[in-house]
Write a protein that holds these residues in place. Sequence first.
Motif, PDB file in Angstrom:
ATOM      1  N   ALA A   9       0.832  -1.200   0.000  1.00  0.00           N
ATOM      2  CA  ALA A   9       0.000   0.000   0.000  1.00  0.00           C
ATOM      3  C   ALA A   9       0.868   1.252   0.000  1.00  0.00           C
ATOM      4  O   ALA A   9       1.915   1.304   0.622  1.00  0.00           O
ATOM      5  CB  ALA A   9      -0.925   0.010   1.205  1.00  0.00           C
ATOM      6  N   ARG A  66      -3.658   0.409  -2.630  1.00  0.00           N
ATOM      7  CA  ARG A  66      -2.907  -0.748  -3.114  1.00  0.00           C
ATOM      8  C   ARG A  66      -3.427  -1.079  -4.500  1.00  0.00           C
ATOM      9  O   ARG A  66      -4.636  -1.215  -4.701  1.00  0.00           O
ATOM     10  CB  ARG A  66      -3.097  -1.942  -2.173  1.00  0.00           C
ATOM     11  CG  ARG A  66      -2.195  -3.120  -2.513  1.00  0.00           C
ATOM     12  CD  ARG A  66      -2.195  -4.159  -1.398  1.00  0.00           C
ATOM     13  NE  ARG A  66      -3.476  -4.811  -1.227  1.00  0.00           N
ATOM     14  CZ  ARG A  66      -3.926  -5.811  -1.994  1.00  0.00           C
ATOM     15  NH1 ARG A  66      -3.205  -6.259  -2.986  1.00  0.00           N
ATOM     16  NH2 ARG A  66      -5.100  -6.342  -1.751  1.00  0.00           N
ATOM     17  N   HIS A 104      -1.674  -2.385   6.671  1.00  0.00           N
ATOM     18  CA  HIS A 104      -2.154  -1.081   6.214  1.00  0.00           C
ATOM     19  C   HIS A 104      -2.476  -0.149   7.388  1.00  0.00           C
ATOM     20  O   HIS A 104      -2.148   1.043   7.346  1.00  0.00           O
ATOM     21  CB  HIS A 104      -3.391  -1.216   5.329  1.00  0.00           C
ATOM     22  CG  HIS A 104      -3.210  -2.115   4.158  1.00  0.00           C
ATOM     23  ND1 HIS A 104      -2.086  -2.116   3.348  1.00  0.00           N
ATOM     24  CD2 HIS A 104      -4.033  -3.064   3.634  1.00  0.00           C
ATOM     25  CE1 HIS A 104      -2.234  -3.010   2.386  1.00  0.00           C
ATOM     26  NE2 HIS A 104      -3.405  -3.605   2.537  1.00  0.00           N
TER      27      HIS A 104
END
Length: 186
Positions: A9, A66, A104
């Motif tokens: 990400a 992402r 994330h």
Amino acid sequence: MRPDERQQATIRSADPDRDAAACLAVYAPFVEDGATSFEETPPDAAGFAARIRETQTRHPWLVAARDGAVVGFAYACPHRYRPAYRWAVETSVYVAAGEWGRGHGAALYAELAARLRRQRFHVACAGITLPNPASVALHERAGFVPVGVYRRIGWKDGAWHDVGWWQLELRPASDGAPPEPLPPEA
């Protein structure tokens, strides 16, 4: 999961026009499927864009993307509105269910904390509807420490819910008056 999957990400500032609908898609299940959020109905995309825009006048709103898709977001807002609280923020982080466990949330919080430090904020507070062991673990890995619980503070889905509070010291306290917080980065 391979270690390289945790780094896929990209963390960046949210663009209200481009990212609101995607952020809303991440957020809506937390409103509709339980008491993680105390909102009862998700806003529409235009309302969510307005939230992002308003937040960004003083605080960061970040997204994790992402493969070009928003998979999570984090932001800060005022903890309270009295002037003496202006060095404190409240933070939130949301990650899409299919993206949990990929790092994330940790990446979002690391970048959010770094930006808040550069803005000269001193304390970040996070409220977590209990029980929520995954969110507690995320916050504690990010350096937040528990400071208390508001008991039966929110009524949702036919029950009272407790909210635990965690706090992260962004800057050490000093004896003198702190410098004023700065505007957010672009």
